[in-house]
Scaffold this active site. Structure first.
Site, PDB file in Angstrom:
ATOM      1  N   GLY A  76       0.805  -1.229   0.000  1.00 40.44           N
ATOM      2  CA  GLY A  76       0.000   0.000   0.000  1.00 40.44           C
ATOM      3  C   GLY A  76       0.832   1.271   0.000  1.00 40.44           C
ATOM      4  N   GLY A  77       2.103   1.161  -0.375  1.00 37.87           N
ATOM      5  CA  GLY A  77       2.989   2.315  -0.329  1.00 37.87           C
ATOM      6  C   GLY A  77       2.639   3.402  -1.318  1.00 37.87           C
ATOM      7  N   ASP A 115      11.299   5.708  -5.919  1.00 32.66           N
ATOM      8  CA  ASP A 115      10.502   4.483  -5.767  1.00 32.66           C
ATOM      9  C   ASP A 115      11.398   3.252  -5.677  1.00 32.66           C
ATOM     10  OD1 ASP A 115       8.201   2.933  -5.502  1.00 32.66           O
ATOM     11  OD2 ASP A 115       7.840   2.810  -7.657  1.00 32.66           O
ATOM     12  N   ARG A 152      16.708  -2.762  -4.942  1.00 36.59           N
ATOM     13  CA  ARG A 152      16.093  -2.190  -6.147  1.00 36.59           C
ATOM     14  C   ARG A 152      16.854  -0.951  -6.640  1.00 36.59           C
ATOM     15  NH1 ARG A 152       9.542  -1.940  -6.247  1.00 36.59           N
ATOM     16  NH2 ARG A 152       9.216   0.051  -7.273  1.00 36.59           N
TER      17      ARG A 152
END
Lengths: 597, 120
Positions: free
Chosen positions: A233-234, A344, A371
């Site tokens: 839910g970020g 992100d 990431r």
């Protein structure tokens, strides 16, 4: 279907209509074909009650007994089981099967296959116990299959509400198993426990209101009598957390928020009241170290994703590795990979609890291909940074200093009129949506990754609970130019050195399986299952499954024969951001391979 | 005859809908580059990325630059859709939550109109 009962959504129906209309109804669905909205489907088609649950009429029992804590702790040695999403507590995804070796890998043939009936990414890592495979699909179908021949034993289709809050597809990555229970988190933020032998629902707990922007996509982790799960839910300005539930009752035992509240340590790292919408979701499965009784879990991006001006500061504990007491959820320490993330770069890619020698000294470490493009080694007894190395070919957003803190290139910040090519993309590098594997004999970590750069545009956001809270957008310049590609990379855990790369013309976005026989299994976006030599990266075998591969391969043994399971099925919408073929139809299918005698 | 009455009624109804909302400052915003830029940034930060795309045919969320308005195409109707949302969808209302107040909504409309690929 024999041997299974069924329950249905209770909607009265009338005359039948043609299959062409069915296609039309599904085609109109904004989700791209959610087949589990049974109530709506039944009412629109008027063909009859649509079943949603097919329990086994005769309990399945092949004699292995309930899954014990001892089994979970020794899972890496079990030949006939695959008990954890990540293979074992350490996240190795390393099978003990020696006969899955380079020679035999070339002989693999399809033994059985099974459809999911759903679209959306098929990202499952199945669990195998007592000769039964527990497979989840997108939209939370859960099926128990005979692991030897694919016979369907029981099935449950979770009926989803129409107004799910999904940033990134209708994903589920698998179940956890404990005792005689199988546990699955759902897109509408519930945690369900099933009787593994019958498929009967034993408890059904609401984790949180999904309408506030939450969902559960990852497999829980079992530690003792607790089922531990994080949430997604970020992208919705939620407040991330990790929960522990009593496996027997379904009652919550503790909750660990990943963003501090007023007065708590770390809240000073958020400007103003921005912590109230801070994100930092825990949307992947963690790891556990029985030796130190420590739970390791990772967190994702702060919210809003790309506008850091409204949340100045490091934004603790986003993009972090957290060490927790599994009994209480109390934090022991943290390490933040990407402070004040505006790209992100979720910190929740796969983690490995490795024991390595660093500069001649033994170190108990957590290894992660983040990431953000760097491969990190962190001391798992203290949280102290050891080193970080770039593992993708294109990294330019920052260098990493001697304390593990990024030194950001100011020109690579998101801009109103972006012109800078920033690497990696917001998809990675690696991404938490797929796993890696570790071969302890070779000391090598294997990860699939995206090689792509983007423009990052900053924008202006208003926060509405339950709505995306993004603050900008990535512009996929490499995807649009056809320049995005991928690798499976072998990284030496102790040093971070890249030992070999397998190149694919599309970003590689599937999980990994390592075997004691020296093979690495994965898949690519052209729909091939792949087997690579663990030492060299040489391609040993491929098989065209058809659909884009986004799943996590597993291996197990039955009656002395080795099996490898790999799912096929993607989500074309995501490929607009990540790169990859957009013309391959969505739709999931599991393939199970065997070396013929 | 019935058809004539229906058309007249529909026109009246639409007129009533249009005249029921606030007057539109969109034309003025479209003439002001700063206002259009503001609309673009709010769109990029609030509406874009995982929802409304900059190119057609991407995902299941409506593309907003082709004038294919599903909930009315007047300035006031677009404004009302953004302000109040659309029931039974993920599109909730953004009234009262944007940093520049609801004038940011008018600027989004100005940005959309400025960049639409259809004849206005």
């Amino acid at each position: 279907m024999s041997g299974m009962g069924q329950t249905t959504v209770g909607v009265l129906v009338g005359a039948a209509i043609g299959a062409a209309v069915l296609y039309g109804v599904l085609g109109d669905r904004p989700s791209g074909g959610d087949p589990t909205n049974k109530e709506e489907l039944s009412a629109e088609l008027k063909v009859g009650d649509v079943p949603t649950h097919w329990p086994a009429e005769t309990p399945i029992d092949n004699g292995a007994g309930p899954v014990t804590s001892d089994m979970l702790e020794k899972a890496s040695a079990a030949r006939d089981q695959w008990l954890h999403y990540s293979g074992d507590y350490r996240g190795f995804r390393h099978s003990p099967l020696e006969d899955l070796n380079p020679e035999n890998a070339k002989k693999l043939q399809v033994e059985w296959s099974f459809p999911t009936g759903t679209t959306g990414q098929f990202e499952v890592s199945p669990v195998v116990h007592d000769g039964v495979m527990f497979m989840t699909t997108s939209y939370n179908r859960l099926m128990a299959l005979d692991a030897k021949d694919g016979t369907l034993l029981w099935r449950y289709d979770h009926v989803q509400p129409k107004n799910l809050r999904l940033c990134c597809g209708p994903v589920n990555r698998g179940v956890a198993i404990a005792g005689d229970k199988v546990l699955m988190g759902t897109l509408d933020a519930r945690l369900l426990a099933f009787n593994r032998k019958t498929g009967e629902i034993l408890w059904d707990t609401e984790v949180i209101a999904y309408t506030d922007g939450y969902n559960l996509t990852s497999a829980p982790l079992i530690v003792g009598d607790l089922a531990i799960t994080g949430i997604a839910g970020g992208e919705y300005g939620t407040r991330g957390f990790i929960d522990a539930y009593d496996v027997n009752s379904g009652e919550r035992v503790w909750r660990h928020y990943t963003v501090p509240a007023e007065g708590e340590p770390g809240v000073e790292s958020w400007a103003g009241d921005s912590y109230k919408r801070g994100g930092a979701p825990a949307w992947t499965t963690g790891a556990y170290d029985p030796e130190t009784d420590t739970l390791f879990w990772t967190t994702g991006n702060p919210a809003p994703d790309w506008d850091g001006t409204v949340r100045e500061g490091d934004n603790l504990y986003s993009d972090s590795l957290l060490a927790l007491d599994p009994k209480t959820g109390t934090r022991k320490w943290y390490f933040q990979y990407t402070p004040h993330d505006v790209w992100d770069y979720d910190g929740n890619t796969h983690i490995f609890l490795v024991d390595v020698d660093v500069d001649g000294k033994p170190v108990k470490a957590v290894a992660q291909a983040n990431r953000n493009g760097y491969f990190y080694l962190v001391d798992r007894t203290s949280g102290k940074f050891i080193h970080a190395n770039a593992y993708v070919e294109q990294v330019n957003w920052a260098t990493i200093d001697e304390n593990g803190r990024p030194v950001v290139d100011p020109s690579k910040m998101p801009a109103e009129e972006p012109t800078e090519r920033v690497c990696p993309s917001n998809m990675g590098g690696m991404n938490g949506a797929w796993t890696g594997a570790f071969n302890p004999d070779l000391g090598l970590v294997y990860v699939s990754s995206v090689e792509s750069c983007q423009h990052y545009q900053v924008g202006i956001s208003g926060f509405v609970k339950g709505m995306p809270y993004l603050g900008g957008m990535p512009i996929a310049i490499d995807v649009e130019a056809g320049k995005a590609y991928g690798h499976m990379t072998a990284i030496e855990a102790a040093t971070g050195e890249v030992k070999w790369r397998y190149l694919d013309r599309n970003p590689m976005m599937a999980g990994a399986l390592s075997t004691a026989g020296g093979v690495v299994f994965t898949g690519n976006q052209e729909g091939y299952a792949l087997a690579l030599d663990a030492k060299s990266g040489e391609l040993l075998w491929n098989f065209r499954m058809g659909g884009v591969v986004r799943s996590q391969p597993i291996a197990y043994e039955i009656d002395g024969e080795s099996y490898v399971a790999i799912g096929s099925g993607g989500w074309s919408t995501l490929r607009l951001l990540s790169g990859g073929p957009t013309n391959i139809p969505d739709g999931g299918h599991l393939f199970v391979f065997k070396v013929p005698k | 005859m019935k058809k004539t009455i229906l058309v007249a009624f529909t026109a009246l109804f639409l007129h009533a809908c249009d005249s029921g909302g606030p007057s539109s400052p969109v034309a003025g915003h479209m003439a002001d580059p700063e206002a259009v830029k503001r609309g673009r940034l709010v769109f990029a930060g609030t509406c874009g990325a995982y929802c409304h795309k900059l190119a057609p045919g991407q995902g299941g969320v409506p593309y907003l630059f082709d004038c294919g308005w599903k909930h009315g195409g007047s300035d006031q109707q677009i404004y009302a859709t953004i302000r109040d949302g659309v029931s039974d969808t993920q599109m909730v209302g953004f009234g009262g939550v944007l940093p520049g107040g609801d004038d940011d909504i008018w600027k989004i409309v100005a940005y959309l109109r400025t960049n639409s690929t259809c004849e206005q």
